[in-house]
Write a protein that holds these residues in place. Structure first.
Motif, PDB file in Angstrom:
ATOM      1  N   MET A   1       0.601  -1.279  -0.086  1.00 17.30           N
ATOM      2  CA  MET A   1      -0.103  -0.051  -0.050  1.00 17.30           C
ATOM      3  C   MET A   1       0.931   1.247   0.049  1.00 17.30           C
ATOM      4  O   MET A   1       0.414   2.371  -0.624  1.00 17.30           O
ATOM      5  N   ALA A   2       2.048   1.236   0.717  1.00 12.83           N
ATOM      6  CA  ALA A   2       2.882   2.583   0.670  1.00 12.83           C
ATOM      7  C   ALA A   2       3.454   2.736  -0.662  1.00 12.83           C
ATOM      8  O   ALA A   2       3.867   3.742  -0.995  1.00 12.83           O
ATOM      9  N   ASP A   3       3.483   1.444  -1.350  1.00  9.22           N
ATOM     10  CA  ASP A   3       4.331   1.625  -2.670  1.00  9.22           C
ATOM     11  C   ASP A   3       3.500   2.571  -3.575  1.00  9.22           C
ATOM     12  O   ASP A   3       3.581   3.220  -4.340  1.00  9.22           O
ATOM     13  N   GLU A   4       2.054   2.125  -3.716  1.00 11.31           N
ATOM     14  CA  GLU A   4       0.981   2.981  -4.389  1.00 11.31           C
ATOM     15  C   GLU A   4       0.969   4.391  -4.148  1.00 11.31           C
ATOM     16  O   GLU A   4       0.776   5.238  -4.866  1.00 11.31           O
ATOM     17  N   GLY A  65      -3.001  10.817 -12.349  1.00  6.65           N
ATOM     18  CA  GLY A  65      -2.017   9.735 -11.917  1.00  6.65           C
ATOM     19  C   GLY A  65      -2.232   9.611 -10.365  1.00  6.65           C
ATOM     20  O   GLY A  65      -2.190   8.331  -9.942  1.00  6.65           O
ATOM     21  N   ALA A  66      -2.460  10.654  -9.508  1.00  7.83           N
ATOM     22  CA  ALA A  66      -2.407  10.296  -8.255  1.00  7.83           C
ATOM     23  C   ALA A  66      -3.876   9.534  -7.904  1.00  7.83           C
ATOM     24  O   ALA A  66      -3.869   8.782  -7.073  1.00  7.83           O
ATOM     25  N   ALA A  67      -4.874   9.659  -8.576  1.00  7.70           N
ATOM     26  CA  ALA A  67      -6.144   9.206  -8.210  1.00  7.70           C
ATOM     27  C   ALA A  67      -6.005   7.874  -8.935  1.00  7.70           C
ATOM     28  O   ALA A  67      -6.486   6.978  -8.052  1.00  7.70           O
ATOM     29  N   LEU A  68      -5.444   7.293  -9.597  1.00 14.56           N
ATOM     30  CA  LEU A  68      -5.120   5.887 -10.122  1.00 14.56           C
ATOM     31  C   LEU A  68      -4.434   5.279  -8.891  1.00 14.56           C
ATOM     32  O   LEU A  68      -4.932   4.141  -8.579  1.00 14.56           O
ATOM     33  N   PHE A  69      -3.327   5.789  -8.590  1.00 17.44           N
ATOM     34  CA  PHE A  69      -2.727   5.174  -7.602  1.00 17.44           C
ATOM     35  C   PHE A  69      -2.995   4.955  -6.131  1.00 17.44           C
ATOM     36  O   PHE A  69      -3.117   4.054  -5.270  1.00 17.44           O
ATOM     37  N   TRP A  70      -3.766   6.162  -5.833  1.00 18.71           N
ATOM     38  CA  TRP A  70      -4.401   6.179  -4.480  1.00 18.71           C
ATOM     39  C   TRP A  70      -5.760   5.434  -4.409  1.00 18.71           C
ATOM     40  O   TRP A  70      -6.218   5.074  -3.534  1.00 18.71           O
ATOM     41  N   VAL A  71      -6.567   5.507  -5.528  1.00 18.37           N
ATOM     42  CA  VAL A  71      -7.795   5.005  -5.396  1.00 18.37           C
ATOM     43  C   VAL A  71      -8.018   3.714  -6.292  1.00 18.37           C
ATOM     44  O   VAL A  71      -8.440   2.753  -5.939  1.00 18.37           O
ATOM     45  N   GLY A  72      -7.645   4.036  -7.625  1.00 18.94           N
ATOM     46  CA  GLY A  72      -7.654   3.062  -8.524  1.00 18.94           C
ATOM     47  C   GLY A  72      -7.182   1.513  -8.253  1.00 18.94           C
ATOM     48  O   GLY A  72      -7.721   0.666  -8.389  1.00 18.94           O
ATOM     49  N   VAL A  73      -5.710   1.816  -8.099  1.00 17.62           N
ATOM     50  CA  VAL A  73      -5.227   0.185  -7.639  1.00 17.62           C
ATOM     51  C   VAL A  73      -5.565  -0.257  -6.670  1.00 17.62           C
ATOM     52  O   VAL A  73      -5.718  -1.435  -6.507  1.00 17.62           O
ATOM     53  N   PRO A  74      -5.792   0.369  -5.420  1.00 18.20           N
ATOM     54  CA  PRO A  74      -6.331  -0.354  -4.223  1.00 18.20           C
ATOM     55  C   PRO A  74      -7.600  -1.156  -4.559  1.00 18.20           C
ATOM     56  O   PRO A  74      -7.929  -2.035  -3.995  1.00 18.20           O
TER      57      PRO A  74
END
Length: 86
Positions: A1-4, A65-74
């Protein structure tokens, strides 16, 4: 999670820095008026037009990009874990 989180923060700060520099050069007509959001000059060369396209691209890369890694990937991992356990 810290990686994203780190990847999203890297995109946000990196693309945001490039956006701020280019918007400061091309969209700040004076320091007493609109800064970073002013109208760009109309007599730009091809390089100036490319810089304006890059400015808009970096703005949207920072946001999405931030929305993808902070919301989309998790969210995708949660959905994948829910589907895989059934």
């Amino acid at each position: 999670m810290a990686d994203e989180f780190a990847k999203g923060l890297g995109l946000l700060t990196g693309a945001g820095l490039i956006w701020m520099v280019l918007a400061g050069w091309y969209k700040t007509p004076s320091f007493s008026g609109a800064q970073l959001t002013g109208a760009p000059p109309s007599d730009l060369s091809m390089l100036g037009e490319a810089a304006l396209i890059l400015t808009e691209s970096m703005f949207w890369l920072a946001i999405f990009g931030a929305a993808l890694f902070w919301v989309g990937v998790p969210l995708g991992r949660q959905l994948y874990a829910g589907i895989g356990s059934e």
